[in-house]
Scaffold this motif. Structure first.
Motif, mmCIF file in Angstrom:
data_model
loop_
_atom_site.group_PDB
_atom_site.id
_atom_site.type_symbol
_atom_site.label_atom_id
_atom_site.label_comp_id
_atom_site.label_asym_id
_atom_site.label_seq_id
_atom_site.Cartn_x
_atom_site.Cartn_y
_atom_site.Cartn_z
ATOM 1 N N CYS A 242 -6.443 -2.161 1.797
ATOM 2 C CA CYS A 242 -5.295 -2.343 2.748
ATOM 3 C C CYS A 242 -6.084 -2.526 4.172
ATOM 4 C CB CYS A 242 -4.672 -1.133 2.921
ATOM 5 S SG CYS A 242 -3.405 -0.969 4.008
ATOM 6 N N HIS B 256 0.434 4.055 1.153
ATOM 7 C CA HIS B 256 0.279 5.078 2.415
ATOM 8 C C HIS B 256 1.292 4.806 3.197
ATOM 9 C CE1 HIS B 256 -2.010 6.002 6.387
ATOM 10 N NE2 HIS B 256 -1.391 7.047 5.887
ATOM 11 N N LEU B 257 1.242 3.522 3.872
ATOM 12 C CA LEU B 257 2.439 3.304 4.920
ATOM 13 C C LEU B 257 2.984 1.815 4.716
ATOM 14 C CD1 LEU B 257 1.122 4.865 8.171
ATOM 15 C CD2 LEU B 257 3.007 5.778 6.658
ATOM 16 N N GLY B 258 2.431 1.278 3.656
ATOM 17 C CA GLY B 258 3.452 0.038 3.285
ATOM 18 C C GLY B 258 2.721 -1.344 3.782
ATOM 19 N N CYS B 259 1.579 -1.182 4.375
ATOM 20 C CA CYS B 259 0.748 -2.757 4.524
ATOM 21 C C CYS B 259 0.537 -3.470 3.023
ATOM 22 C CB CYS B 259 -0.458 -2.547 5.269
ATOM 23 S SG CYS B 259 0.117 -2.094 6.858
ATOM 24 N N CYS C 289 0.801 -1.094 -0.139
ATOM 25 C CA CYS C 289 -0.110 -0.059 0.048
ATOM 26 C C CYS C 289 0.794 1.385 -0.048
ATOM 27 C CB CYS C 289 -0.818 -0.119 1.291
ATOM 28 S SG CYS C 289 -1.772 1.378 1.526
ATOM 29 N N PRO D 163 -6.583 6.826 2.899
ATOM 30 C CA PRO D 163 -5.653 7.933 2.867
ATOM 31 C C PRO D 163 -4.490 7.669 1.753
ATOM 32 C CG PRO D 163 -5.092 6.410 4.486
ATOM 33 C CD PRO D 163 -6.265 5.859 4.053
ATOM 34 N N CYS E 74 -4.743 -1.922 7.219
ATOM 35 C CA CYS E 74 -4.065 -1.030 8.208
ATOM 36 C C CYS E 74 -4.986 0.108 8.347
ATOM 37 C CB CYS E 74 -2.865 -0.881 8.003
ATOM 38 S SG CYS E 74 -1.725 -2.227 8.026
ATOM 39 N N HIS E 75 -5.200 0.898 7.302
ATOM 40 C CA HIS E 75 -6.139 2.136 7.563
ATOM 41 C C HIS E 75 -7.044 2.357 6.296
ATOM 42 C CE1 HIS E 75 -1.689 2.624 8.829
ATOM 43 N NE2 HIS E 75 -2.378 2.751 9.775
ATOM 44 N N GLY E 76 -7.562 1.063 5.649
ATOM 45 C CA GLY E 76 -8.555 1.254 4.634
ATOM 46 C C GLY E 76 -8.109 1.837 3.507
ATOM 47 N N SER E 77 -6.987 2.122 2.829
ATOM 48 C CA SER E 77 -6.988 2.523 1.483
ATOM 49 C C SER E 77 -7.390 1.649 0.408
ATOM 50 C CB SER E 77 -5.591 2.811 1.211
ATOM 51 O OG SER E 77 -5.099 4.013 1.726
#
Ligand code: FES
Length: 508
Positions: free
Chosen positions: A481, A465-468, A463, A498, A483-486
């Protein structure tokens, strides 16, 4: 449209389709206030500020009112399942009172706007109920009715509802509302333009430099200078205060079917039982109303979404026999760890940047409330409930402890665990048509989709965003994703932040 079943997508988008897109800015622009995100929170904030005479531009990555706001159930109520007993314990009776007052004020304010602008948005007054079928949960409902009443709502405990099945008990709050969210918001956007505000669609903001002025950069290489910046992108695309550690994304499914008027409940219902079931109806024509049933929430990245749709449809069929399902869609909410939205300064040192997020499943009353609150804050004023929603509020063990730790554990599990090789990893040849899977090629993880013609396309599984590591939701044909829903389309294009950059294309 779901081709195999003939079931259509969001009823709100179908019955208020987007017109011609508003183009991105043709060059660099400067405004007093830039609002990033054209959903209910962003458009409400922008409209309030334009009405005060401020020069405002709304920057929307896709189309306005077509993201989360286009997929909601569109209830406007201050009764948010079982929030008041929770608030009474965590924020005290005064916190519960301010929550009730701010949400009620938002609903009344929206009713005023509908009247003032003559918006035809199927506005209906209705009561809101939180109900339980299990006698085991009756005490919780009694406590909620008591707390909501103490907070100032016209709340009472009842055992009779307008549902066609028995309940063990319910909290009833009169004088709430339901409406067509896109008809309301598109009219609000039209009025915003009439008053001199600007709306730019297809304009994804990818960078923010804070200062005087602040500078936003977009994916079209256009910059926007603004004295004040409001981030209203649902999940904040810029996170200077580690808000992502206090927000959990959650998807929820919606199924809908027409029902004869005389069989249709007129009020709004929700139960936390059975992984949530929410019921409302909307005008449908021909002596019918559209039954809208929501539930089955899950974290993005779940792979059993089709089974969840089946479970939700079966529940609707059981409670309202004889349905022919016509629509289904899914929505995404962000839960804050203390169940109160985060609306106010973007971070502790913020002077000209603002945020609105964390509305849980209550983004309509919350978004309108946020519009009112942010327009006051941006103009240098405060309101009674500024402190309640302030994102800089300190977390406490009582308020957020368990929920905060659970969310961090969930993210850590995916961030680390999803990178490790596993015995069950699929091979390329195992991916059926119309499906996707994360496969390891030469030690790197690729998100690979096989289309209906059998062609493979690969993107990075990390992802942006932060790589999940993303996983494939085949019911909605999206990489998600956990982790934060992207969310991303099969070809990697962004469906939901995000993340602000698409998944990178890969050759396999
Ligand atoms: Fe944050 Fe994917 S959304 S890592």
């Amino acid at each position: 449209m779901n081709d195999e079943t003939g079931i259509r997508g969001s009823y709100w988008l179908e019955t208020a389709p987007p017109g011609d897109p508003a183009p991105p800015p043709s060059g660099d622009i400067a405004v007093e206030v830039a609002v990033v995100g054209g959903g209910i929170a962003g458009l409400s904030t922008a409209w309030e500020l334009v009405r005060e005479g401020r020069e405002v531009a709304v920057l929307e990555a896709d189309r306005i009112a077509a993201g989360v706001t286009g997929y909601t159930t569109a209830k406007l109520t201050a009764l948010h399942t079982l929030i008041y007993d929770h608030l009474r314990r965590t924020r005290g009776p005064e916190g519960a009172r301010l929550y009730a007052q701010s949400q009620t004020e938002a609903i009344r304010h929206a009713a005023g706007i509908v009247g003032e602008l003559g918006i035809e948005c199927e506005w209906e007054e209705a009561a809101a109920y939180t109900y339980a079928e299990s006698p085991r949960n009756v005490e919780k409902l009694r406590a909620e009715a008591d707390a909501a009443h103490e907070a100032g709502l016209p709340a009472e405990f009842v055992t009779e509802t307008g549902l066609p099945f028995e309940v063990a008990g319910a909290v009833r709050v009169a004088d709430q509302a339901q409406f067509h969210p896109r008809k309301y918001l598109l009219a609000l956007a039209d009025d915003l333009r009439r008053r001199g505000g600007s709306v730019y669609e297809g304009t994804r903001v990818v960078g923010l430099t804070e200062g005087e002025p602040c500078v936003l950069t977009t994916d079209a290489d256009v910059s926007v200078r603004a004295d004040e910046v409001v981030i209203a992108t649902h999940y904040p695309v810029f996170d200077r205060a580690l808000l992502f550690a206090r927000l959990s994304p959650r998807r929820e499914l919606v199924v809908a079917a027409p029902l004869a008027e005389e069989r249709a409940p007129r009020d709004m219902y929700i139960t936390p039982e059975r992984n949530t079931r929410s019921v409302r109806t909307a005008p449908y024509g021909d002596g019918r109303r559209l039954l809208i049933v929501t539930g089955e929430h899950f974290s993005p990245g779940a792979t059993d979404v089709e089974e969840r749709f089946t479970r939700l449809s079966a529940w609707a069929d059981d409670r309202f026999p004889g349905l022919t399902h016509t629509h289904r869609w899914a929505t995404q909410d962000n839960d804050s760890t203390d169940s109160v939205p985060l609306v106010g300064p973007l971070h502790a040192g913020s002077r000209h940047t603002w945020v609105a997020t964390g509305f849980g499943g209550w983004g309509l009353s919350g978004g309108i409330m946020a519009g009112r609150l942010l327009s006051e804050l941006v103009s240098g004023r405060t309101v009674e409930w500024s402190g309640l929603y302030d994102p800089r509020r300190l977390a406490t063990v009582v308020r957020e402890g368990t929920s905060f730790l659970k969310h961090q554990a969930h993210v850590a599990k995916h961030f680390v665990g999803d990178r490790l090789p596993s015995l069950t990893e699929p091979a390329l040849k195992d991916i059926p048509r119309g499906e996707g899977a994360v496969v390891r090629v030469n030690g790197r993880q690729y998100a690979v989709h096989r289309d209906e013609q059998g062609r493979l396309q690969a993107v990075s599984a990390r992802c942006t965003h932060l790589g999940c590591i993303v996983s494939y939701n085949s019911a909605e044909q999206a990489w998600e994703c956990p982790c934060h829903g992207s969310r991303f389309a099969p070809d990697g294009q962004i469906l939901q932040g995000p993340a602000v950059h698409p998944l990178k294309r890969r050759e396999i």
